[in-house]
Design a protein around this motif. Structure first.
Motif, short mmCIF file in Angstrom:
data_model
loop_
_atom_site.label_atom_id
_atom_site.label_comp_id
_atom_site.label_asym_id
_atom_site.label_seq_id
_atom_site.Cartn_x
_atom_site.Cartn_y
_atom_site.Cartn_z
N VAL A 38 53.77 116.65 85.81
CA VAL A 38 54.06 115.25 86.15
C VAL A 38 52.76 114.47 86.29
CG1 VAL A 38 55.03 113.73 87.88
CG2 VAL A 38 56.21 115.81 87.29
N TYR A 39 51.80 115.06 86.99
CA TYR A 39 50.56 114.35 87.26
C TYR A 39 49.82 114.03 85.98
CZ TYR A 39 46.04 113.12 89.09
OH TYR A 39 44.90 112.45 89.38
N PHE A 40 49.78 114.99 85.05
CA PHE A 40 49.02 114.78 83.82
C PHE A 40 49.55 113.58 83.05
CE2 PHE A 40 48.47 115.41 79.25
CZ PHE A 40 47.08 115.45 79.20
N TRP A 41 50.86 113.51 82.89
CA TRP A 41 51.41 112.41 82.09
C TRP A 41 51.23 111.08 82.80
CZ3 TRP A 41 51.84 113.93 77.41
CH2 TRP A 41 52.20 115.25 77.14
N VAL A 42 51.35 111.10 84.12
CA VAL A 42 51.16 109.86 84.87
C VAL A 42 49.71 109.39 84.76
CG1 VAL A 42 51.13 108.87 87.17
CG2 VAL A 42 53.09 110.17 86.43
N ALA A 43 48.77 110.34 84.87
CA ALA A 43 47.36 109.97 84.75
C ALA A 43 47.08 109.42 83.36
CB ALA A 43 46.48 111.18 85.03
N LEU A 44 47.73 110.02 82.36
CA LEU A 44 47.50 109.59 80.97
C LEU A 44 47.93 108.14 80.77
CD1 LEU A 44 46.61 110.71 78.20
CD2 LEU A 44 48.98 111.29 77.77
N THR A 45 49.04 107.75 81.37
CA THR A 45 49.53 106.39 81.14
C THR A 45 48.94 105.39 82.13
OG1 THR A 45 51.42 106.95 82.50
CG2 THR A 45 51.73 107.06 80.13
N SER A 46 48.15 105.88 83.10
CA SER A 46 47.69 104.97 84.14
C SER A 46 46.77 103.87 83.62
CB SER A 46 46.94 105.76 85.22
OG SER A 46 47.85 106.41 86.04
N TYR A 47 45.95 104.20 82.61
CA TYR A 47 44.98 103.20 82.17
C TYR A 47 45.69 102.01 81.54
CZ TYR A 47 40.87 101.10 80.15
OH TYR A 47 39.88 100.22 79.82
N SER A 48 46.69 102.30 80.70
CA SER A 48 47.40 101.17 80.08
C SER A 48 48.15 100.38 81.14
CB SER A 48 48.34 101.66 78.99
OG SER A 48 49.45 102.28 79.57
N PHE A 49 48.54 101.06 82.22
CA PHE A 49 49.18 100.34 83.31
C PHE A 49 48.18 99.42 84.02
CE2 PHE A 49 50.05 100.09 87.86
CZ PHE A 49 51.25 99.41 87.83
N LEU A 50 46.98 99.95 84.26
CA LEU A 50 45.99 99.15 84.99
C LEU A 50 45.46 98.00 84.16
CD1 LEU A 50 43.79 101.73 86.91
CD2 LEU A 50 45.64 100.33 87.75
N LYS A 51 45.52 98.13 82.82
CA LYS A 51 45.00 97.07 81.96
C LYS A 51 45.85 95.81 82.03
CE LYS A 51 44.64 98.56 77.89
NZ LYS A 51 44.45 99.09 76.56
N ARG A 52 47.10 95.98 82.43
CA ARG A 52 47.99 94.82 82.48
C ARG A 52 47.49 93.81 83.48
NH1 ARG A 52 53.45 98.35 82.76
NH2 ARG A 52 53.44 98.93 80.56
#
Lengths: 166, 484
Positions: B74-88
């Motif tokens: 779970v953590y790996f996939w969440v970390a992977l998508t975090s950057y695109s989330f923070l870019k918003r």
């Protein structure tokens, strides 16, 4: 005093520092910063609150006394610890101010420590310190949250927190 | 020692380091590397290539092996998508929160790993409380009134709950009075070994306190309210983390104490409580789904439902236990997909109310379709995994003394499914009254790719049924005295 060493003093001194000095200073500062009036705002009559508290304590002491027949435990610390837990919960239930809730939580936490001593369970020093740190950080975070709450909601009572519901 | 530093120390050091390195991109790459290493090593441990001995209060046993795999995934996939989330783009005040995002995320990883790997009740308690503290500032990410209230309630109620769990741990010490364990340390293994000597009355009290206390964090009814508030107001990656792994971190504590009771006469009582808790959670979800108007809240209630199903399966035991373990895997994966798509929808429409969301399939085609398929996956429609795990749980329930319960549970699940679909279809298809139909295309984001991979994984695990997963689950079941 055979096993006495200075290292044994480390934990009690740390507990004293955190619980008796650091946390009260911190809470006091919040009260001054937010200009919280020192007035109790209960949701029930102060008198009935007292009666409920006394009644609960009587029941707990009697119950512990019965329990101590079958299990080896010290009645006074165990029962007072449990009473502290219950009264902490009552304070959280029956008071409106959020800062009083924080102190209710601390009373509850202290009650648990008291039960811990009555059972004479010894935890390793690393874990004891961890527990202490956790309690401190909880209070610290609650203080920060309280600061934000008073600036966002212009108040610090439970009744201000009613946005989230189904 | 080496493995322990990988799981716990490196994320903690990174968390401190990120206070100095302010560049989000660097933070992201470092976090991703840490997550990848974590995932690799938990996978190696999961498939038995590595069998490390951990020092101090940590150990790897079947239970922690299984759950740390779920956490890493779970953590790996969440970390992977975090950057695109923070870019918003976010509000002025949420920009402030971005600075601490990865720092707290790494702390979260460190504490959760520590809680899952601990073999000592004291250590477990300390780290579980610490996970609450690391996730609370993340709930307050949007810096608005709702998230503030959610954070306050979460810290307060969960801290009290965990304090109750501590009383339970003290009662466990009491139950050991007069046995070999008196005055000994609170190691899980020792307690399981000597479980039959423990005083059953205190063990019962201990189970009640630990179960009720931790269910504030697991989100089992009737203690679910703070958890639902927090999950529905947290940003979507954090909500995915909370539903997928944080609830299981708390659940592992209940499993530990259940494991101790499984060798004693208290077991039936403990299982009874788990069944009651599970059924009650389903009932609460059943009621709430009729009136919920907020799609993220709907998903949070869905988490309450699925943790309820897991605890039900564990309470029934036998084949239902196996089903419950599979359910834990599938639920954690599908919840990531659901919350990520919900996050995309929230980003576009800026509201969490269902009434403000129209025509998702036309305006956000990729997120919309993924959301639809994830809804099918979470409702237990084949070929997605949850269908198979629920079938196993129901099979166990059918041949258990509580078989009557099955009718009630299927009835409630049916209505939960109908109501969730109703809400989702309203979001996907309803036309906005004062708007022409216009089909827009959506940019392919990393969250879409991740979602598709994860949906494939869920169905692949179920269809291919890898031997190693089954073997690991059997090992967990053996710890609970379950022989198939």
């Amino acid at each position: 005093m055979k096993n006495f060493s200075l290292a044994n003093l480390f934990l009690p001194i740390t507990i004293f520092l955190v619980k008796v000095i650091l946390i009260p200073i911190y809470i006091n500062r919040i009260i001054i910063d937010l200009d919280i009036k020192r007035r109790i705002e209960p949701t029930i009559q102060q008198m009935s609150f007292l009666v409920i508290a006394i009644f609960t304590m009587i029941v707990i002491f009697m119950f512990t006394n019965i329990l101590s027949n079958s299990t080896d435990l010290e009645v006074i610390p165990f029962a007072s610890g449990f009473s502290a837990i219950m009264i902490g919960i009552y304070i959280i239930m029956f008071r409106k101010k959020l800062i009083v809730h924080v102190s209710g939580f601390l009373i509850l936490e202290n009650g648990i420590f008291l039960i811990g001593t009555s059972i004479a369970s010894e935890l390793p020093i690393l874990i004891e310190l961890g527990i202490l740190l956790d309690v401190f950080v909880v209070v610290f975070l609650m203080g920060i949250a309280l600061n934000k709450i008073s600036s966002t909601f212009k108040g610090f009572e439970v009744s201000d927190l009613r946005r989230l519901k189904d | 020692m080496f493995e322990l530093s990988l799981f716990i120390f490196i994320p903690s050091i990174a968390a401190v380091l990120f206070l100095l390195i302010r560049n989000i991109k660097v933070q992201y790459s470092l976090s991703l590397i840490i997550a990848a290493i974590h995932l690799t090593f938990s996978f190696l441990i999961f498939i038995n290539i590595l069998q490390p001995k951990l020092p101090w209060f940590f150990a790897i046993d079947p239970l922690s092996k299984f759950f740390i795999m779920i956490l890493s995934n779970v953590y790996f996939w969440v970390a992977l998508t975090s950057y695109s989330f923070l870019k918003r783009p976010a509000s002025q005040r949420a920009e402030e929160a971005k600075k601490y995002y990865f720092s707290l995320l790494n702390l979260y990883l460190a504490f959760n790993s520590a809680a899952m790997l601990s073999n000592h009740f004291g250590m477990y308690w300390v780290t579980v409380e610490a996970t609450t503290l690391s996730v609370a500032p993340l709930i307050y990410y949007y810096r608005n009134e709702e998230s503030l209230e959610a954070m306050w309630k979460y810290i307060f109620i969960v801290s009290i709950g965990i304090a109750f769990a501590f009383i339970g741990i003290l009662f466990l010490t009491l139950s050991a009075k007069g046995t070999v364990l008196e005055g000994q340390q609170l190691f899980f293994g020792e307690y399981v070994k000597h479980a039959y000597k423990l005083n059953p009355t205190w063990l019962k009290a201990s189970f009640i306190f630990i179960f009720v206390g931790l269910s504030t964090k697991i989100g089992i009814a009737p203690m679910h309210s703070a958890d639902v508030d927090a999950t529905s107001n947290a940003p979507s990656p954090i909500a995915a983390l909370m539903s997928g792994s944080l609830r299981l971190t708390a659940f592992i504590g209940v499993l530990r104490i259940l494991q101790i009771t499984s060798h004693t006469s208290v077991n039936e009582f403990a299982k009874m409580l788990l069944i009651i808790g599970g059924t009650l959670s389903l009932f609460v979800t059943f009621i709430s789904m009729f009136k919920v108007t907020n799609y993220k809240r709907m998903l949070s209630y869905s988490s309450v439902e699925h943790l309820g199903i897991i605890s039900l399966g564990i309470g029934i035991g036998g084949i239902a236990f196996i089903g419950a373990m599979y359910h834990a895997i599938y639920n954690s994966i599908v919840k990531i997909v659901l919350f990520l798509s919900a996050g995309n929808i929230h980003n576009k429409y800026k509201t969490r109310e269902v009434s403000g969301v129209h025509e998702v399939l036309n305006k956000l085609p990729k997120s919309g379709w993924i959301y639809l398929f994830a809804l099918f996956a979470i409702s237990g429609i084949p070929p997605f995994g949850i269908f198979f795990s629920e079938i196993k749980i129901f099979e166990g329930l059918l041949f258990s003394p509580q078989a009557v319960l099955l009718a009630l549970i299927i009835f409630m699940l049916l209505f939960i499914f109908i109501n969730m679909s109703k809400i989702t279809f309203a979001m996907l298809y309803t036309k906005c009254p004062n708007d022409d139909i216009q089909i827009e295309s959506e940019k392919l984001e990393i969250s879409h790719v991740v979602s598709i991979i994860l949906l494939l994984v869920v169905s692949l695990i179920a269809i291919a049924n890898p031997e190693i997963v089954y073997q690991n689950i059997l090992n967990v079941a053996k710890e609970f005295n379950i022989n198939l």
